[in-house]
Design a protein around this motif. Structure first.
Motif, short mmCIF file in Angstrom:
data_model
loop_
_atom_site.label_atom_id
_atom_site.label_comp_id
_atom_site.label_asym_id
_atom_site.label_seq_id
_atom_site.Cartn_x
_atom_site.Cartn_y
_atom_site.Cartn_z
N MET A 59 0.86 -1.24 -0.02
CA MET A 59 0.05 -0.05 -0.08
C MET A 59 1.07 1.26 -0.04
N SER A 60 0.39 2.22 -0.60
CA SER A 60 1.08 3.59 -0.72
C SER A 60 1.65 3.92 0.56
N ALA A 61 2.78 4.76 0.63
CA ALA A 61 3.21 5.37 1.90
C ALA A 61 3.07 6.92 2.06
N SER A 62 1.98 7.21 1.28
CA SER A 62 1.75 8.78 1.16
C SER A 62 0.57 9.17 2.32
N TYR A 63 0.34 8.34 3.14
CA TYR A 63 -0.72 8.99 4.06
C TYR A 63 -0.44 9.93 5.25
N GLU A 64 0.84 9.98 5.46
CA GLU A 64 1.33 10.88 6.33
C GLU A 64 1.38 12.32 5.72
N SER A 65 1.35 12.47 4.58
CA SER A 65 1.39 13.69 3.88
C SER A 65 0.80 14.89 4.45
N CYS A 66 -0.67 14.55 4.71
CA CYS A 66 -1.61 15.81 5.42
C CYS A 66 -1.22 15.99 6.73
N ALA B 43 -6.10 8.42 9.91
CA ALA B 43 -6.96 6.88 10.51
C ALA B 43 -6.25 5.63 9.66
N VAL B 44 -5.99 5.87 8.17
CA VAL B 44 -5.27 4.97 7.55
C VAL B 44 -3.70 4.92 8.20
N LEU B 45 -3.08 5.90 8.34
CA LEU B 45 -1.81 5.87 8.76
C LEU B 45 -1.47 5.15 9.95
N LEU B 46 -2.59 5.46 11.11
CA LEU B 46 -2.46 5.00 12.50
C LEU B 46 -2.88 3.15 12.25
N GLN C 281 -1.74 1.51 9.57
CA GLN C 281 -0.67 0.90 9.03
C GLN C 281 0.49 0.93 10.00
N ARG C 282 0.38 1.56 11.09
CA ARG C 282 1.43 1.65 12.28
C ARG C 282 0.92 0.49 13.31
N GLY C 283 -0.03 0.06 12.96
CA GLY C 283 -0.63 -1.20 14.05
C GLY C 283 -1.28 -0.19 15.11
N LEU C 284 -1.70 1.06 15.42
CA LEU C 284 -2.03 1.57 16.33
C LEU C 284 -3.79 1.64 16.68
N ILE C 285 -4.36 1.31 15.36
CA ILE C 285 -5.79 1.33 15.45
C ILE C 285 -6.00 -0.08 14.66
N PRO C 286 -7.35 -0.74 14.97
CA PRO C 286 -7.77 -1.75 14.22
C PRO C 286 -7.96 -1.42 12.70
N PRO C 287 -7.72 -2.33 11.76
CA PRO C 287 -7.98 -2.05 10.32
C PRO C 287 -9.48 -1.63 10.18
N ARG C 288 -10.45 -2.44 10.66
CA ARG C 288 -11.79 -1.94 10.63
C ARG C 288 -12.09 -0.43 10.56
N ASP C 289 -11.30 0.11 11.46
CA ASP C 289 -11.56 1.55 12.10
C ASP C 289 -10.92 2.34 10.71
N ALA C 290 -9.94 1.95 10.36
CA ALA C 290 -9.43 2.84 9.31
C ALA C 290 -10.43 2.58 8.14
N ALA C 291 -10.89 1.37 7.84
CA ALA C 291 -11.89 1.32 6.69
C ALA C 291 -13.12 1.94 6.73
N ARG C 292 -13.57 2.19 8.00
CA ARG C 292 -14.72 3.09 8.23
C ARG C 292 -14.41 4.46 8.06
N ALA C 293 -13.24 4.95 8.45
CA ALA C 293 -12.80 6.40 8.32
C ALA C 293 -12.84 6.60 7.05
N ALA C 294 -12.00 5.61 6.03
CA ALA C 294 -11.75 5.96 4.76
C ALA C 294 -13.05 5.91 3.91
N ALA C 295 -14.11 5.37 4.49
CA ALA C 295 -15.72 5.06 3.91
C ALA C 295 -16.23 6.62 4.23
N LEU C 296 -15.77 7.52 4.70
CA LEU C 296 -16.47 8.74 4.85
C LEU C 296 -16.20 9.72 3.64
N CYS C 297 -15.71 9.18 2.70
CA CYS C 297 -15.40 10.05 1.34
C CYS C 297 -16.37 9.56 0.29
#
Ligand code: SF4
Ligand code: SF4
Length: 280
Positions: free
Chosen positions: A1-8, A38-41, A43-59
């Protein structure tokens, strides 16, 4: 997966005021930068993947943040990549058989039966492809898994041409590389009032541009995974529309804005209006 999630994370994040979901919801978590965080977190194992998926689905994939980003960060594509990585493919309905004869096939996706009216307007038979899930557009989030579904659509439409004015359905027709045509391209223009165009394009004669809505929330994963927030986005957009009826070339936009109380017509409404007595 892309490494660009920290840019923002290193940005003043001015695009937050352009994001229709952040503005309509008022939630900090719904800003483009926080979706990316949320995706970055995850990626670093700091939140569950399903939380990142839900956050990314806000778009909604409206592209407003990307169009105004000085750093060229492609937020919608990055969030789509994250959803594909952190979530499982949605289950979608099999493509239904085509009903009737006719080389042109009306893709009927929202309960309105408009093939007879199109047949009457064109003076030729029109068949019907019914769908209750926009031809399974949710599967496009996982392109690598969508191939059998798209092959089924190709087989069903073989030798015919699909007709649609719903951008969710059109996205699937394009992905399947089948011939299709927009309904409004087949009909004589029958509207000269204000028009609601998707994704930041505006055609509101005499309406202040800074009050013209750019997104109704009907597209992208927001509508399927956060329907209550999608309704908030539609209500915010509807509140900005002129009081007179507005046309929307896109049926999904029309339905979302109508559910939010706006007076909106699409090419199907205009067709049914001009061919009111056409029957199957
Ligand atoms: S998309 Fe661009 S403007 Fe918006 S937070 Fe990210 S880097 Fe900043
Ligand atoms: S593409 Fe639109 S909805 Fe998605 S984060 Fe950017 S501004 Fe918000």
């Amino acid at each position: 997966m892309s490494a660009s999630y920290e840019s923002c994370s290193f940005c003043p994040q001015l695009c937050r005021h352009l994001c229709p979901v952040a503005v309509a919801s008022g939630h900090e978590a719904a800003t483009p930068a926080k979706m990316m965080a949320a995706v970055l977190l995850a990626q670093r194992g700091l939140i569950p993947p399903r939380d990142a998926a839900r956050a990314a689905a806000l778009c909604t994939n409206c592209g407003a943040c990307q169009r105004h980003c000085k750093y060229g960060i492609q937020v919608p594509a990055l969030l789509a990549e994250a959803r594909a990585h952190f979530s499982s493919p949605a289950s979608v309905a099999a493509i239904a058989p085509i009903q009737g004869a006719g080389e042109l096939v009306a893709v009927q996706c929202d309960g309105r039966s408009w093939a007879p009216a199109l047949a009457a307007a064109l003076g030729q038979p029109v068949s019907v492809l019914p769908t209750e899930d926009h031809l399974g557009d949710a599967l496009l989030e996982h392109r690598s898994r969508a191939a059998p579904h798209l092959a089924q659509l190709q087989a069903v439409l073989s030798g015919r041409k699909a007709v649609s004015c719903c951008s969710r359905c059109i996205q699937v027709l394009e992905a399947a590389r089948v011939p299709w045509v927009r309904l409004d391209a087949l009909l004589a223009p029958s509207w000269d009032g204000p028009v609601f165009l998707c994704h930041g394009e505006l055609d509101f004669p005499g309406h202040p541009l800074d009050r013209a809505p750019t997104c109704c929330g009907a597209h992208g994963p927001l509508a399927s995974q956060h329907p209550e927030l999608a309704a908030d986005v539609a209500r915010a957009a509807a509140a900005q529309l002129p009081p007179s009826p507005v046309a929307a070339p896109d049926a999904a936009c029309r339905n979302a804005l109508r559910a939010a109380g706006a007076q909106v017509l699409d090419p199907i409404d205009l067709l049914l209006d001009t061919q009111p007595h056409a029957t199957t």
